[in-house]
Design an enzyme around this catalytic site. Structure first.
Site, PDB file in Angstrom:
ATOM      1  N   CYS A 179      -3.041   8.153  74.871  1.00  0.00           N
ATOM      2  CA  CYS A 179      -2.560   8.291  76.240  1.00  0.00           C
ATOM      3  C   CYS A 179      -3.675   7.974  77.234  1.00  0.00           C
ATOM      4  O   CYS A 179      -4.844   7.764  76.865  1.00  0.00           O
ATOM      5  CB  CYS A 179      -2.028   9.706  76.464  1.00  0.00           C
ATOM      6  SG  CYS A 179      -3.309  10.977  76.541  1.00  0.00           S
ATOM      7  N   GLU A 217      -5.434  27.760  51.368  1.00  0.00           N
ATOM      8  CA  GLU A 217      -4.032  27.530  51.015  1.00  0.00           C
ATOM      9  C   GLU A 217      -3.936  26.689  49.745  1.00  0.00           C
ATOM     10  O   GLU A 217      -4.678  25.724  49.585  1.00  0.00           O
ATOM     11  CB  GLU A 217      -3.285  26.767  52.118  1.00  0.00           C
ATOM     12  CG  GLU A 217      -3.053  27.489  53.412  1.00  0.00           C
ATOM     13  CD  GLU A 217      -2.252  26.632  54.387  1.00  0.00           C
ATOM     14  OE1 GLU A 217      -1.524  25.710  53.935  1.00  0.00           O
ATOM     15  OE2 GLU A 217      -2.362  26.854  55.606  1.00  0.00           O
ATOM     16  N   GLU A 222      -5.304  23.407  60.153  1.00  0.00           N
ATOM     17  CA  GLU A 222      -5.243  22.021  59.677  1.00  0.00           C
ATOM     18  C   GLU A 222      -5.353  21.027  60.834  1.00  0.00           C
ATOM     19  O   GLU A 222      -4.467  20.209  61.086  1.00  0.00           O
ATOM     20  CB  GLU A 222      -3.967  21.776  58.873  1.00  0.00           C
ATOM     21  CG  GLU A 222      -3.884  22.584  57.594  1.00  0.00           C
ATOM     22  CD  GLU A 222      -2.661  22.286  56.761  1.00  0.00           C
ATOM     23  OE1 GLU A 222      -2.690  22.540  55.540  1.00  0.00           O
ATOM     24  OE2 GLU A 222      -1.646  21.800  57.322  1.00  0.00           O
TER      25      GLU A 222
END
Length: 693
Positions: free
Chosen positions: A183, A333, A173
């Site tokens: 950052c 899933e 995922e």
């Protein structure tokens, strides 16, 4: 080492997807995939033999292993421990269960994050996040990428030739919790990406419109990610759009790097699990890098209204089939019952798990897998349902799981068959990112609301629909809908116009075609890219206030209501279908149709209420030659076409039994013949196989 069955066709195309899925199906003995994420490391080894015995009882033939195992596989840097993984993979193989083996890169262990704190994600406000959850890393971190590549190489070297390994599961995922990092390392990567995209600073300044608000850049080093500006002013919209593109691409580059390590060592297909309509990642770009498409889907129980959760499931399946270019795909899933992460998590009612699972198959999946095999007793997902629940085998949920396993075994003939349709919705992640930026005419204009409304209207009328990129291959479709293409490139607009030239039909929704790929307004009157195709010119928008509506009047004198949006439309070369009765622009066109080429182009300058939208799309379908079946509400029928038979998946979500208008066949779930007009009970599912005479 490569595999000729998957290397023959270019990756990301239908032929390659078909070859990869066919290889998996053959590895599973010709059966559909059935199984789950399996996390044996959460349990004592004494439990493992029982797990495999129960998997066999349930009909499980494929499990995903090692997804969140980095901390156990590499307890300290460069020290790998594979004993437990060796033992469980050997046990699974001995039990006849194939393995979807993960490279375990999804979540770095605490020792890594503590040793390399600069690898941790920084949010939009400049705050560095901590570890202790999952996906806490920055996708641009060189420390993370080096460690993930080393781990991947070590795992692939060890297990590439293991007979249990049927496919590879990269990461898990992607971007679910770290879709963007702000950052300084990400800033450097962003600048590199921009230099590759634009080449020269002058080109970037022009694309970003930096003459506005004194934003012009004279050095690449001046450019930052769109962190939260001071005093909550708006960030540059094209900068935001490009950062969304960069963030999707940066995560995709992580996948490419890890997949390349595996492909250099192992012959099996490689995939990563998508998450349906996940806004941060452009899955059209991601699909081109996969050997087969796999997806995770969970019912959204709040916010979508009555029937919305089932429709979301259907729409997700249609997207995956489309990303797979019509080839079968894999449901990696879903849940047997409740999840744990929504505010309120109701259990699935009896029969719902089976109908959900078979609905995914109906939409083109060649396998149903769950998260997870055994419900956890500890950790953040301990209340997430599983194939083997906390209650054990003496439970209704387990009995339903075994029934589903029997169903999938009976449905083996369906493997490899395909769903085809002549209808598509033009969808683009770039348009999604662009239309929902700040400082726009109305916060009520969001892409997914319109896409859901149009797709649901088709689904409720029994019309199966693909999703296609505006720049993609539109030739298979007689009807292409563009509910919300705020951003559209020149090639995309020309591609849609070409549909009408060959006799097809195009329908465009409001606030579409407004900007180019740089989020620059197309001047000369809206709808910009589609003005000529639609034969309309729009001078001004006037979105409605919250809860506001307007009345529409059609040529036959019937009235209806619409909401969200109005605009000042002039029909320059179009027939007026409906006009505004009131609101800011009374007497002006609201819905138009233009004969274009050998086809037609429709425009909706507002958001008709649900029933009116349904009637309009039904009319459009009929005029485009698309059959709209006459079936009772709540009955879902999808046909998969195989080389020697058709398979009609029929799900009755109505409150009463309904007759099925299929001309004979055999229900694969029961083995019984299916005469025309036989009743299907409420909540029941049938899969009717028919062989052409």
């Amino acid at each position: 080492m490569t595999d000729s069955s998957t290397a023959a066709a270019p990756r990301g195309g239908r032929a390659h997807f078909i070859a990869s899925m066919d290889r998996l199906t053959r590895r599973l003995g010709g059966r559909l995939a059935f199984g789950a994420d399996y996390n044996p490391e959460q349990w004592p080894e004494s439990v493992w033999p029982q797990d495999i015995e129960l998997m066999t009882e349930a009909g499980v033939n494929l499990v995903s292993v090692g997804i969140f195992s980095w901390a156990l596989l590499e307890p300290k840097e460069g020290l790998y421990e594979f004993g437990w993984l060796d033992r469980i993979i050997d046990r699974l193989h001995a039990g006849g269960i194939a393995v979807d083996l993960a490279n375990a890169s999804a979540t770095p262990p605490p020792w890594f994050s503590r040793q390399y704190p600069q690898s941790l994600l920084v949010d939009v406000n400049g705050v560095r996040r901590s570890y202790g959850g999952r996906q806490s890393f920055c996708p641009s971190s060189p420390e993370y990428r080096t460690a993930a590549a080393a781990l991947t190489a070590t795992i692939a070297d060890r297990y590439a030739d293991h007979p249990a390994v049927a496919m590879w599961h990269v990461h898990n995922e992607y971007g679910c919790h770290n879709w963007a990092c702000y950052c300084d390392e990400s800033a450097v990567a962003f600048r590199r990406w921009l230099q590759a995209r634009y080449g020269e600073l002058d080109t970037l300044n022009d694309a970003w419109g930096t003459t506005f608000w004194s934003q012009r850049y004279y050095d690449w080093a001046e450019i930052l990610p769109p962190r939260t500006p001071s005093y909550n002013t708006f960030a540059n919209p094209t900068q935001q759009l490009d950062f969304a593109r960069f963030s999707s691409e940066e995560l995709l580059d992580c996948f490419r790097a890890e997949a390349a390590v595996i492909r250099a060592r192992a012959p099996q297909p490689v995939t990563t699990n998508f998450m349906s309509f996940f806004k941060p990642l452009d899955y059209f770009a991601w699909a081109k890098e996969q050997d087969l498409i796999s997806n995770d889907h969970y019912r959204i129980v709040d916010g979508l209204g009555p029937g919305g959760a089932t429709h979301d499931l259907v729409m997700s399946g249609d997207l995956m089939r489309s990303l797979s270019d019509g080839a079968p795909w894999l449901l990696m899933e879903h849940s047997t019952s409740a999840v744990n992460w929504q505010p309120r998590n109701p259990a699935k009612v009896p029969g719902q798990m089976i109908s959900d699972s078979l609905t995914h198959l109906a939409r083109g999946a060649d396998g149903d897998l769950f998260f997870q095999w055994r419900a956890s007793k500890a950790g953040a997902e301990k209340f997430h349902s599983a194939m083997l629940p906390h209650a054990g085998t003496d439970s209704a949920r387990w009995r339903e799981v075994t029934q589903l396993g029997a169903h999938l075994k009976a449905l083996a003939p369906v493997a490899g068959s395909r769903v085809t349709t002549k209808v598509a919705i033009a969808f683009d992640w770039n348009a999604w990112w662009g239309v929902e930026l700040d400082s726009h005419p109305s916060v009520d204009v969001d892409m997914m609301t319109q896409v859901r409304r149009w797709h649901r209207s088709l689904w409720e009328q029994g019309v199966v629909c693909d999703f296609v990129h505006p720049d993609g291959d539109l030739d298979p479709y007689d009807l292409v809908l563009a509910p919300a293409l705020y951003l559209c490139t020149d090639p995309g607009a020309a591609n849609l116009a070409a549909v009408t030239q060959r006799g097809g039909t195009v329908v465009v929704g409001y606030f579409s075609g407004i900007v180019d790929e740089n989020d620059h307004i197309r001047l000369g009157g809206y709808p910009g890219a589609f003005a000529e195709l639609l034969g309309v010119r729009i001078e001004e928008f006037s979105p409605l206030l919250a809860g506001g509506t307007v009345t529409l009047l059609d040529a036959g004198g019937a009235t209806s209501t619409a909401s969200i949006w109005t605009e000042s439309i002039t029909a320059t070369d179009a027939e007026v279908i409906s006009e505004f009765v009131d609101g800011p622009f009374p007497g002006q066109p609201a819905i138009t149709r233009r004969a274009a080429g050998a086809g037609s182009a429709w425009y909706l300058g507002t958001a008709p209420e649900t029933e009116s939208l349904g009637r309009l799309l039904r009319t459009v379908c009929e005029q485009a030659g698309i059959a709209v079946p006459d079936r009772p509400p709540g009955l879902d029928v999808v046909v998969r076409q195989g080389p020697s038979a058709t398979y009609s998946f029929v799900v009755n979500r109505a409150a009463q039994a309904v007759p099925i208008d299929i001309d004979g066949g055999t229900d694969l779930l029961t083995g019984e013949s299916w005469p025309f007009g036989r009743l299907l009970e409420p909540g029941a599912v049938a899969v009717i196989a028919r062989t052409p005479a």
